[in-house]
Design an enzyme around this catalytic site. Structure first.
Site, PDB file in Angstrom:
ATOM      1  N   GLY A 131      -5.877   0.733  -1.159  1.00 36.42           N
ATOM      2  CA  GLY A 131      -5.144   1.899  -0.662  1.00 36.42           C
ATOM      3  C   GLY A 131      -3.716   1.920  -1.169  1.00 36.42           C
ATOM      4  N   ASP A 132      -2.889   2.639  -0.452  1.00 39.23           N
ATOM      5  CA  ASP A 132      -1.474   2.787  -0.813  1.00 39.23           C
ATOM      6  C   ASP A 132      -0.643   1.562  -0.457  1.00 39.23           C
ATOM      7  OD1 ASP A 132      -2.215   3.602   1.918  1.00 39.23           O
ATOM      8  OD2 ASP A 132      -0.050   3.752   2.181  1.00 39.23           O
ATOM      9  N   THR A 150      -2.161   0.783  10.357  1.00 41.21           N
ATOM     10  CA  THR A 150      -1.535  -0.111   9.387  1.00 41.21           C
ATOM     11  C   THR A 150      -0.316  -0.631  10.097  1.00 41.21           C
ATOM     12  OG1 THR A 150      -2.186   0.763   7.203  1.00 41.21           O
ATOM     13  CG2 THR A 150       0.053   0.082   7.372  1.00 41.21           C
ATOM     14  N   GLY A 192      -0.782   5.965   6.967  1.00 43.82           N
ATOM     15  CA  GLY A 192      -1.503   7.225   6.904  1.00 43.82           C
ATOM     16  C   GLY A 192      -2.631   7.177   5.904  1.00 43.82           C
ATOM     17  N   HIS A 193      -3.128   8.340   5.535  1.00 45.23           N
ATOM     18  CA  HIS A 193      -4.276   8.421   4.636  1.00 45.23           C
ATOM     19  C   HIS A 193      -3.887   7.917   3.245  1.00 45.23           C
ATOM     20  CE1 HIS A 193      -7.152  10.699   1.986  1.00 45.23           C
ATOM     21  NE2 HIS A 193      -7.918   9.926   2.722  1.00 45.23           N
ATOM     22  N   GLY A 194      -4.405   6.744   2.887  1.00 45.94           N
ATOM     23  CA  GLY A 194      -3.952   6.038   1.691  1.00 45.94           C
ATOM     24  C   GLY A 194      -4.080   6.827   0.406  1.00 45.94           C
ATOM     25  N   ARG A 248     -12.073  -1.131  -2.440  1.00 51.58           N
ATOM     26  CA  ARG A 248     -11.134  -0.004  -2.328  1.00 51.58           C
ATOM     27  C   ARG A 248      -9.714  -0.542  -2.094  1.00 51.58           C
ATOM     28  NH1 ARG A 248      -7.430   1.927   1.922  1.00 51.58           N
ATOM     29  NH2 ARG A 248      -7.250   4.168   1.709  1.00 51.58           N
TER      30      ARG A 248
END
Ligand code: ASP
Length: 308
Positions: free
Chosen positions: A198-199, A168, A220-222, A196
């Site tokens: 994400g964050d 990102t 990072g991992h959303g 989808r």
């Protein structure tokens, strides 16, 4: 000038040797662009948008024309931007066929009474603002086609989702008037479901900016970042008296222990302090302040050079 710009190119599990130099150059170019905008009297919002546009236009990064592909092999992008002055914010999610989602997020912030547009409404707004569309295939790179194929083949046998190759782009800045801002933009996660989100476009998760506390952009991992509201959580720790580094360690540590989620953050405050922290294996970053440019990709690999 007390101004600062910090940029990141996404938390990653590892970056191959041949990509490292290209990634380093891209991240340095983004920080330099943001810093020059501030030097010329631009605002923190101008600087973070300018820095993120450089990264969206660079195919090495997971945003804009380097975006990873969804399960159907298409690009759907998320972005958000926020000014610490008055908390104005703008975000877009699941947008297709535009080169620079961060520009659209800024237009949402400045030209609508809303904070967040998605899908078809975001596309209609982009057209109404005169934003050119690009053919979807133009955003699809060879590297990302291969990454999707590999991901589909290796699915199940791989590491848990929270620890996969991430990416990102983002920026935070402080301008000469004492205003802070952040911008974050992404193609999301490889092989994600269509639609989808994400964050990254969610204010408080993908970033936050408040002149009284500071500005942060996350990667990072959303799904993990959303669950812990990583950006606002980190700023909460700063409000409670922690330093930027302590706050980043606490919130990233919480996300890792609670959810096994990995990620990274960049931070700046009104005093011109800045910090970069990550729990993923690496996170390309660069920070420009006082005529110096600091940059790195992995732990213990910081370079400092004079800015022109
Ligand atoms: N946070 C992004 C997302 O989940 C991906 C990343 O930062 O690596 O969409």
């Amino acid at each position: 000038m007390n101004s600062v710009v910090v940029v990141h190119g996404g938390g990653a599990s590892s970056i191959s040797k041949d990509r490292k130099e290209r990634v380093r150059l891209g991240i340095i170019q983004a920080a330099t662009t943001g810093y020059n905008i501030l030097k010329e009297g631009g605002s923190a919002v101008d600087a973070v948008e300018g820095a993120v546009i450089v990264l969206e236009n660079d195919p090495e990064f997971n945003a804009g024309c380097g975006s990873v592909l969804n399960v159907n092999g298409e690009v759907e992008m998320d972005a958000s931007i926020m000014s610490g002055e008055g908390l104005s914010s703008g975000a877009v999610s699941a947008v297709r066929c535009i080169a620079n989602p961060i520009k659209l997020a800024r237009l949402v912030m400045e030209k609508t009474p809303h904070c967040f547009l998605t899908g078809q409404g975001a596309a209609e707004f982009a057209a109404a603002m005169g934003m050119p569309t690009v053919p979807g295939e133009q955003l699809v790179t060879e590297r990302n086609v291969k990454r999707l194929e590999k991901e589909k083949q290796e699915k199940d046998a791989q590491k848990p989702d929270q620890q996969k190759n991430l990416g990102t782009v983002g920026a935070v800045a402080l301008d000469s008037k004492g205003n802070v801002a952040y911008a974050t933009s992404t193609g999301g996660i490889v092989n994600k479901m269509v639609g989808r989100v994400g964050d990254t476009p969610c204010i408080g998760s993908g970033g936050y900016a408040d002149n009284d506390i500071g500005a942060i952009s996350t990667t990072g991992h959303g799904e993990s970042i959303l669950k812990v509201n990583l950006a606002r959580l980190t700023l909460f720790h700063i409000e409670q008296g922690k330093t930027l580094e302590e706050a980043a360690d606490m919130s990233l540590g919480y996300m890792k222990s609670k959810l096994k989620g990995l990620g990274g953050v960049i931070l700046v405050n009104k005093a011109g302090d800045w910090a970069v922290k990550w729990t993923s294996a690496s996170m390309p970053w660069a920070a420009a302040k006082d005529g110096k440019l600091h940059s790195g990709i992995e732990l213990d690999d910081t370079n400092v050079i004079d800015l022109p």
